[in-house]
Design a protein around this motif. Sequence first.
Motif: not given
Length: 273
Positions: A128, A131-132, A163-164, A166, A168, A198, A200
């Motif tokens: 993760k 990915e971030m 953001l790791s 995710q 909202r 994202t 968000t």
Amino acid sequence: MTITDRADAPTQAPAISLRGVSKTFDTASGPVHALQDIDLDIQPGSFVSLIGPSGCGKSTLLRVIGDLIDPSEGVVEVHGKSASAARKARDYGMVFQQAGLMDWRTVRRNIELPLQVQNVGREERRAKAREMLQLVKLEQFEHHRPRQLSGGMQQRVAIARALSFQPRVLLMDEPLGALDEMTREHMQRHLLGIYQETGTTVVFVTHSVSEAAFLSTDVIVMSPRPGRIAERLHIDLPRYRNDETRVSEQYFAEEAKVREALHSVLDESRSAA
Ligand SMILES: Nc1ncnc2c1ncn2[C@@H]1O[C@H](COP(=O)(O)OP(=O)(O)OP(=O)(O)O)[C@@H](O)[C@H]1O
């Protein structure tokens, strides 16, 4: 007051909803009415900036939304939950002016920290975090220590960390305020890219008119003593923006709209002082 990311967007349940929110701080020199009677709906996927003179309650509003402080009155709901339930459900990512990274951990391990706190397994955490790192375009700095990075890069790590898991909702309190002008513009592009990727919901405190106009779907202009919403402006620009947007007639018109609203608040608060 309802804020949608498009004027013609279908009605949907708000991501964030405030009703009758007030906050008074009791201080040695008497009560400070930081917020008074705030009603606000923020739709999912919008990027909402809070702007206004110093002391008008922007940070207080952000902190009330994020359950860092309790309102004195009123109700805050985030995706239908109370702010405290939303915080427990890890609905929030938060980024402040100072990146607040731990220098004894590598960049990747800083990003992993919130996942570690949630007992996410090592391999999943690592994947993760990588990915971030890709999202904030810092893949090659995985093994660096924060002090080896520039201020802008450190803020990108802080955004990656926020953001790791995710969240909202991403709450940002002047995250670019400590950066020089060029780095700041560069970071605005990064932030837009991340937001576009994202989806968000973002609530963003800033003092910069141009930043608010460039990044936001909506701008809330606040007035001080007590902190209230003076005006809300929909930013009439395409959702996908780039450097060309910054030099477009449409952008200049939107920026002027925000500047005008802010100046009328400043004029009012000066004449009231
Ligand atoms: N913990 C606190 N105790 C007492 N007063 C506070 C506290 N936090 C904020 N205030 C007061 O509440 C008012 C709103 O503060 P807040 O920091 O929310 O404003 P702001 O718009 O974010 O300001 P700035 O743009 O200068 O950061 C100010 O008068 C401030 O002094």
